[in-house]
Design a protein around this motif. Structure first.
Motif, PDB file in Angstrom:
ATOM      1  N   CYS A 129      18.666  47.860  24.947  1.00 49.60           N
ATOM      2  CA  CYS A 129      18.387  47.397  26.307  1.00 49.60           C
ATOM      3  C   CYS A 129      19.122  46.096  26.585  1.00 49.60           C
ATOM      4  O   CYS A 129      19.606  45.416  25.672  1.00 49.60           O
ATOM      5  N   ALA A 130      19.212  45.761  27.877  1.00 51.99           N
ATOM      6  CA  ALA A 130      19.828  44.518  28.327  1.00 51.99           C
ATOM      7  C   ALA A 130      19.193  44.132  29.648  1.00 51.99           C
ATOM      8  O   ALA A 130      18.751  44.990  30.416  1.00 51.99           O
ATOM      9  N   GLY A 160      18.098  33.574  36.469  1.00 55.06           N
ATOM     10  CA  GLY A 160      17.895  33.031  35.139  1.00 55.06           C
ATOM     11  C   GLY A 160      16.597  33.479  34.491  1.00 55.06           C
ATOM     12  O   GLY A 160      15.966  34.451  34.921  1.00 55.06           O
ATOM     13  N   TYR A 161      16.153  32.718  33.482  1.00 54.04           N
ATOM     14  CA  TYR A 161      15.014  33.125  32.658  1.00 54.04           C
ATOM     15  C   TYR A 161      14.127  31.933  32.340  1.00 54.04           C
ATOM     16  O   TYR A 161      14.621  30.805  32.174  1.00 54.04           O
ATOM     17  N   LEU A 221      20.640  38.920  27.245  1.00 47.30           N
ATOM     18  CA  LEU A 221      20.307  38.413  28.576  1.00 47.30           C
ATOM     19  C   LEU A 221      21.574  37.989  29.302  1.00 47.30           C
ATOM     20  O   LEU A 221      22.422  37.290  28.735  1.00 47.30           O
ATOM     21  N   PHE A 222      21.678  38.396  30.565  1.00 48.52           N
ATOM     22  CA  PHE A 222      22.806  38.014  31.413  1.00 48.52           C
ATOM     23  C   PHE A 222      22.289  37.430  32.721  1.00 48.52           C
ATOM     24  O   PHE A 222      21.251  37.846  33.227  1.00 48.52           O
ATOM     25  N   VAL A 223      23.036  36.474  33.259  1.00 44.62           N
ATOM     26  CA  VAL A 223      22.799  35.973  34.609  1.00 44.62           C
ATOM     27  C   VAL A 223      23.939  36.465  35.489  1.00 44.62           C
ATOM     28  O   VAL A 223      25.117  36.336  35.117  1.00 44.62           O
ATOM     29  N   ALA A 249      23.115  34.674  22.432  1.00 49.61           N
ATOM     30  CA  ALA A 249      24.157  35.130  21.505  1.00 49.61           C
ATOM     31  C   ALA A 249      24.297  36.652  21.520  1.00 49.61           C
ATOM     32  O   ALA A 249      25.398  37.186  21.334  1.00 49.61           O
ATOM     33  N   LEU A 250      23.189  37.353  21.731  1.00 50.77           N
ATOM     34  CA  LEU A 250      23.234  38.811  21.766  1.00 50.77           C
ATOM     35  C   LEU A 250      24.084  39.301  22.940  1.00 50.77           C
ATOM     36  O   LEU A 250      24.841  40.275  22.818  1.00 50.77           O
ATOM     37  N   ALA A 251      23.968  38.632  24.080  1.00 49.32           N
ATOM     38  CA  ALA A 251      24.781  38.984  25.241  1.00 49.32           C
ATOM     39  C   ALA A 251      26.247  38.636  25.000  1.00 49.32           C
ATOM     40  O   ALA A 251      27.148  39.385  25.405  1.00 49.32           O
ATOM     41  N   ASP A 252      26.504  37.501  24.340  1.00 52.58           N
ATOM     42  CA  ASP A 252      27.878  37.134  23.998  1.00 52.58           C
ATOM     43  C   ASP A 252      28.529  38.209  23.138  1.00 52.58           C
ATOM     44  O   ASP A 252      29.688  38.587  23.357  1.00 52.58           O
ATOM     45  N   GLU A 253      27.782  38.708  22.169  1.00 53.24           N
ATOM     46  CA  GLU A 253      28.305  39.739  21.273  1.00 53.24           C
ATOM     47  C   GLU A 253      28.591  41.029  22.033  1.00 53.24           C
ATOM     48  O   GLU A 253      29.639  41.658  21.837  1.00 53.24           O
ATOM     49  N   LEU A 254      27.654  41.428  22.923  1.00 50.22           N
ATOM     50  CA  LEU A 254      27.853  42.640  23.700  1.00 50.22           C
ATOM     51  C   LEU A 254      29.065  42.507  24.606  1.00 50.22           C
ATOM     52  O   LEU A 254      29.859  43.445  24.759  1.00 50.22           O
ATOM     53  N   ASP A 255      29.232  41.341  25.213  1.00 55.96           N
ATOM     54  CA  ASP A 255      30.370  41.118  26.105  1.00 55.96           C
ATOM     55  C   ASP A 255      31.685  41.194  25.335  1.00 55.96           C
ATOM     56  O   ASP A 255      32.704  41.650  25.871  1.00 55.96           O
TER      57      ASP A 255
END
Length: 228
Positions: free
Chosen positions: A180-181, A187-188, A203-205, A217-223
């Motif tokens: 999931c994403a 924001g959060y 998490l993305f904004v 960091a998880l979003a950075d990796e996915l990107d």
């Protein structure tokens, strides 16, 4: 590079103004940029209510033959009316061939909640996710979109996403045995970010240009890596 699309004349049924409209280009799974086929002889209609099934059209990529679901073309008139631009019945769009290197992300400017959902869907397709569609289970707020191997939540509200919002997405994804994403316009909350890290939720904004910005960091990796 943005694909070039032929423009058509669109007349507003409310104020009779004439507009020139060119369909946006979307990235197909093969990497080609696909444009919905516009009908130059059709008549634009004003959007008076929203229904999810009316928001999307099927467009076939002429480069690879894939049928993709993309937002129905719309145009905002100066008088305030939102116009639904007519498309050809064939459903076959124009396409530019894919580039050899990873193409740059083409953002969708966010002006409405619908634009936020579109921007997230286009981003997921850019990452390499396939079969993007409405999620089977609708969240209590925001919009759920699903792809092969991923469940995403798009929150277009003006309040930061809460810890409960993140947990609900994670629990729903767990029941469907998928990743999931989360995409948020505002924001959060701090505890939501901490909980997302512990649960493994990227998490993305979404900024107003339509470009998702990684928050953890998880979003950075996915990107960086895209869909696997």
């Amino acid at each position: 590079m943005r694909a070039m699309s032929e423009s058509v004349s669109v007349r507003c049924p409310a104020c009779r103004r004439e507009h020139q409209y060119a369909a946006p280009a979307y990235p197909c799974e093969c990497g080609a940029l696909v444009m919905p086929p516009l009908d130059p002889d059709g008549t634009a209609t004003a959007v008076t209510h929203r229904a999810w099934d009316d928001e999307w059209i099927t467009v076939r990529c002429t480069a690879c033959g894939h049928d993709g679901e993309w937002p129905r073309p719309e145009l905002g008139c100066d008088c305030g009316a939102v116009l639904r631009v007519p498309v050809a019945r064939t459903g076959t769009g124009r396409a530019e061939p894919p580039k050899t290197a990873r193409r740059a992300f083409q953002p969708i400017t966010i002006r409405t909640a619908r634009d936020a959902v579109t921007a997230a869907a286009v981003y997921l397709r850019w990452l390499g996710y396939r079969d993007i569609r409405r999620a089977d289970q609708r969240p209590t707020s925001g919009v759920g979109i699903a792809a092969h191997g991923l469940l995403a939540h798009v929150d277009p509200t003006v309040s930061p996403a809460s810890l409960r919002d993140v947990e609900c997405l994670w629990l729903t994804a767990m029941t469907e045995s998928t990743a999931c994403a989360y995409f948020s316009l505002s924001g959060y909350a701090p505890d939501a970010r901490a909980r997302a890290d512990s649960l493994g939720v990227p998490l993305f904004v979404l900024d107003l240009t339509g470009t998702p910005q990684p928050v953890n960091a998880l979003a950075d990796e996915l990107d960086s890596t895209g869909a696997r």
